[in-house]
Design a protein around this motif. Structure first.
Motif, short mmCIF file in Angstrom:
data_model
loop_
_atom_site.label_atom_id
_atom_site.label_comp_id
_atom_site.label_asym_id
_atom_site.label_seq_id
_atom_site.Cartn_x
_atom_site.Cartn_y
_atom_site.Cartn_z
N GLY A 175 0.81 -1.22 0.00
CA GLY A 175 0.00 0.00 0.00
C GLY A 175 0.84 1.25 0.00
N GLU A 186 -2.06 3.22 -4.10
CA GLU A 186 -3.06 2.29 -3.59
C GLU A 186 -3.99 2.96 -2.58
OE1 GLU A 186 0.02 0.28 -5.60
OE2 GLU A 186 0.24 1.59 -3.86
N ILE A 187 -3.44 3.85 -1.76
CA ILE A 187 -4.26 4.57 -0.79
C ILE A 187 -5.26 5.47 -1.49
CG2 ILE A 187 -4.17 6.40 0.97
CD1 ILE A 187 -1.59 5.05 2.00
N LYS A 224 -7.17 2.60 4.44
CA LYS A 224 -7.11 1.79 3.22
C LYS A 224 -7.55 0.35 3.46
CE LYS A 224 -2.28 0.26 3.46
NZ LYS A 224 -2.61 -1.15 3.72
#
Length: 276
Positions: free
Chosen positions: A212, A216-217, A269
């Motif tokens: 992450g 991705e976050i 996330k």
């Protein structure tokens, strides 16, 4: 006859034009008697070039987040701050120490080992395994490795004013600067920025990673798809900084510091209830 070659003989000599078709193809004939349709090869399309300002303007913005994602993120933020309203106060002292060390005078006079210690410390932001950096340091010795690390940090922080910080970052990632310290790459360069511009930089040290990163976050918390590092015209240095500023804006106020903001984003996330 250009690049025409007889498919039977693999010979490109004595090729003659028989006729030209309406769509531009040509019927050609080899001395062996074989005829075929031949089209001139299409020249490769040149990739469009975009200026720094054009690319930055095209980068996703906070206003691109859809309302349902903003509402979900706001709920998660309220939930997070209700249970974790503050952050580790010991980080501030460590940051202050290295702010002095990374000042122009501090870099010139500090002991090389404090630079190696920084690369291997998890205080405030975890850079992960630094085997490449440590191996290079041990091979070079304290004096040479310390000098390379000093020059790397100095270029990042105090490099030419006419070279944007994003591009100085990229020069160091690419290794195009001869003084760049081996292994002092994305995570460590970002960590330096976290220390020296602690009101701006989130302690999320990678742009994209399976565990992450910022990319991705942005997707998992805000539903935004950020450019892939290998995308045409983008550079990782620019993506690192622009994604940081985007997430900083989206996280908003109410946190003790940027490490606190980053901790929230890391937590958010992994929360269920996204819309993908």
């Amino acid at each position: 006859m250009g690049l025409a070659m007889c498919p039977l003989c693999s010979d490109d000599e004595d090729i003659e034009l028989v006729r030209t078709l309406d769509d531009g193809r040509r019927v050609v004939k080899h001395r062996c008697g074989y005829e075929w349709e031949h089209r001139q090869p299409t020249p490769p399309t040149k990739r469009p070039s975009h200026s720094f300002s054009d690319l930055k303007a095209r980068f996703p913005k906070a206003e691109d987040v859809e309302p349902q994602w903003l509402e979900r993120a706001a709920r998660l933020k309220s939930q997070y701050l209700a249970t974790k309203p503050d952050f580790d106060i010991h980080v501030a002292a460590y940051w202050a120490k290295y702010q002095r060390i990374f000042s122009p005078d501090g870099l010139r006079t500090c002991h090389p080992r404090v630079l190696k210690d920084f690369a291997n410390s998890d205080v405030g932001a975890r850079p992960g395994n630094q085997a490449t950096f440590n191996s290079a340091w041990n091979d070079m010795g304290d004096a040479a490795a310390g000098k390379a690390t000093r020059e790397t940090i100095a270029y990042l922080l105090y490099g030419p004013d006419d070279v944007p910080l994003e591009d100085r970052m990229q020069h160091l990632l690419d290794g195009t600067k001869p003084f760049a310290m081996t292994g002092f790459k994305e995570a460590l360069l970002t960590r330096v920025l976290c220390v020296m511009q602690s009101d701006r930089f989130l302690s999320i040290l990678k742009y994209t990673t399976e565990a992450g990163g910022k990319r991705e976050i942005a997707r998992m918390v805000y539903g935004l798809e950020l450019p892939a590092p290998e995308s045409v015209n983008w550079t990782l240095g620019r993506l690192i900084l622009w994604s940081n500023d985007l997430l900083h804006t989206l996280a908003g106020d109410g946190f003790a510091n940027q490490q606190h903001s980053a901790a929230f984003l890391w937590w958010a996330k992994d929360q269920p209830g996204g819309f993908h």
